[in-house]
Design a protein around this motif. Structure first.
Motif, PDB file in Angstrom:
ATOM      1  N   VAL A  64       0.872  -1.184   0.000  1.00  0.00           N
ATOM      2  CA  VAL A  64       0.000   0.000   0.000  1.00  0.00           C
ATOM      3  C   VAL A  64       0.908   1.232   0.000  1.00  0.00           C
ATOM      4  CG1 VAL A  64      -1.722   1.325   1.298  1.00  0.00           C
ATOM      5  CG2 VAL A  64      -1.874  -1.184   1.206  1.00  0.00           C
ATOM      6  N   ASP A  96      -4.780  -2.120  -5.815  1.00  0.00           N
ATOM      7  CA  ASP A  96      -5.221  -1.416  -4.605  1.00  0.00           C
ATOM      8  C   ASP A  96      -5.444  -2.421  -3.478  1.00  0.00           C
ATOM      9  OD1 ASP A  96      -6.273   0.186  -2.685  1.00  0.00           O
ATOM     10  OD2 ASP A  96      -8.151   0.615  -3.730  1.00  0.00           O
ATOM     11  N   SER A  98      -5.483  -1.397  -0.273  1.00  0.00           N
ATOM     12  CA  SER A  98      -5.743  -0.541   0.888  1.00  0.00           C
ATOM     13  C   SER A  98      -6.741  -1.175   1.857  1.00  0.00           C
ATOM     14  CB  SER A  98      -6.248   0.825   0.441  1.00  0.00           C
ATOM     15  OG  SER A  98      -7.418   0.687  -0.347  1.00  0.00           O
TER      16      SER A  98
END
Length: 418
Positions: A64, A96, A98
């Motif tokens: 990340v 991604d 996250s």
């Protein structure tokens, strides 16, 4: 030639034979001047020997993007890598992530062990592998044991580079023929989708071909070896003050290693003589069961449990032993008898071990034949000429089993694929 290797443990922080074998093989391969190795592990501790290859920690690889200052990176990671590498890896984050739990550097934390959430860590490791594979230049991927197969396959999918998997053990070995279907599925997926399979013995090769349905031409045996003793280890002396002969089991106290057969053999020997003492060195899920079994057999006065031993402690134990016994039910290879023979300790091993294919100056029995095992223990401890022969000839034999030779066989496989 550059190899990207995925492993799970590395000395001095090892929990079993996998770390020892990984170290020995990579060090042996480093004798080839035109071969470079990048070795990835979930969590380095900073005291690993990197004199012959480069170690990358999955827990130091960002997945990340975080806006982190150079001073912060340097203070946190300088022990493990050049801070510039962190930013180089960060530039190769490819999706991604996250939604995942990461620290302030954007890295996933790993235990560096074999935790209860091992499948989650295996999956996380494969995610990190994608970032690493995009960052470094290499020619071939090499994945050690099932925990790293998903990481190797991910690296292969994003780079198109050929992949070798190294089978140090199978789920059939660990479970006495009753495999966990999830682990079996991970193993089979790795075998089906890699380009070549290395097995540590012909015994393991047979299991891979028959139980995982792999073509024989895709599977090659490369037997393990043993590192020469360092001067420090060579100088270790036998622990004094023990008048009896000492017979040692050293390894994980688990179903695969056959500890109950060692206790049964010890029971027979102790009933026959009082000049022999037994040691079970190690830890594992059957330890409490073995302590109870020793008590039930009435041999606790001649039987000792040391707990887990590491590094120098292993050799202190071996050098204080008169006999080493490895009664494994299904042992893909088994490096510990080679280490015992290096120390001049006569050894007894099961026919059901891969090392029995290359060792000749040892006593071999079936793991279940406790009568033969007990007779062998008693004979070595009672007849000095027999013990001396196994000590001298065993050391000569094992000193010629070298990791450098194993490394040349692995290199030949790399060359064939690349």
């Amino acid at each position: 030639m550059k190899a990207l290797m995925f492993g799970w443990e590395f000395p001095p922080h090892i929990l079993g034979g996998l770390g020892t074998a990984s170290y020995g093989l990579t060090k042996g391969m480093s004798q080839q001047e035109d071969l470079e190795t990048i070795f990835v592990i979930p969590k380095p501790w900073g005291d690993e020997d990197q004199s012959f290859m480069k170690i990358i920690g999955a827990n130091n690889t960002p997945v990340v993007w975080k806006n982190v200052s150079n001073d912060t990176v340097k203070s946190r990671l300088e022990k493990f890598m050049n801070p510039e590498e962190y930013y180089k890896l960060r530039d190769n984050i490819y999706a991604d992530f996250s939604y995942m739990h990461t620290n302030d550097l954007g890295c996933i934390e790993f235990s560096g062990r074999y935790p209860n959430n091992i499948l989650e860590e295996t999956n996380n490791y494969s995610i990190v592998a994608g970032v690493i594979a995009r960052t470094y230049d290499f020619d071939v991927i090499h994945a050690h044991d099932w925990l790293t197969y998903p990481a190797g396959l991910h690296a292969k999918s994003v780079t198109g580079k050929p992949m070798v998997i190294h089978v140090h053990a199978t789920e059939f070995d660990r479970s006495r023929g009753k495999p966990n279907p999830i682990v079996y599925g991970i193993e089979k997926d790795g075998m089906d989708n890699c380009d070549h399979i290395i097995c540590v013995s012909n015994l393991t090769r047979k299991t891979v071909i028959e139980n995982y349905h792999q073509p024989y031409w895709k599977v090659t045996t490369v037997h393990n070896a043993v590192d020469p003793l360092s001067p420090e280890i060579d100088a270790i002396k036998r622990i004094s003050g023990v008048p009896e002969k000492v017979v040692t089991f050293l390894g994980r106290i688990t179903m695969q290693k056959g500890p109950e057969f060692f206790v049964d053999a010890a029971t027979q020997v102790i009933r026959k003589t009082d000049h022999i003492r037994f040691v079970m060195a190690g830890s594992g899920d059957m330890m409490d069961q073995m302590i109870r079994l020793v008590a039930d057999r009435g041999i606790a006065h001649k039987f000792h449990f040391t707990g887990f031993l590491r590094g120098k402690q292993v050799y202190e134990m071996l050098k204080s032993s008169d006999v080493y016994v490895m009664p494994s039910v299904s042992e893909p290879f088994g490096i510990s008898p080679l280490e015992a023979m290096q120390c001049g300790v006569p050894s007894i091993i099961s026919y059901q071990s891969g090392c029995s294919e290359i060792l000749h100056n040892v006593i071999k029995t079936d793991y279940w034949d406790v009568d033969a095992m007990a007779d062998a223990i008693y004979s070595i401890c009672t007849y000095p000429a027999m013990a001396e022969h196994l000590k001298i000839e065993g050391k000569k034999e094992v000193d010629n089993i070298k990791w450098e030779d194993a490394g040349l066989k692995v290199r030949a496989i790399y060359d064939m694929l690349v």
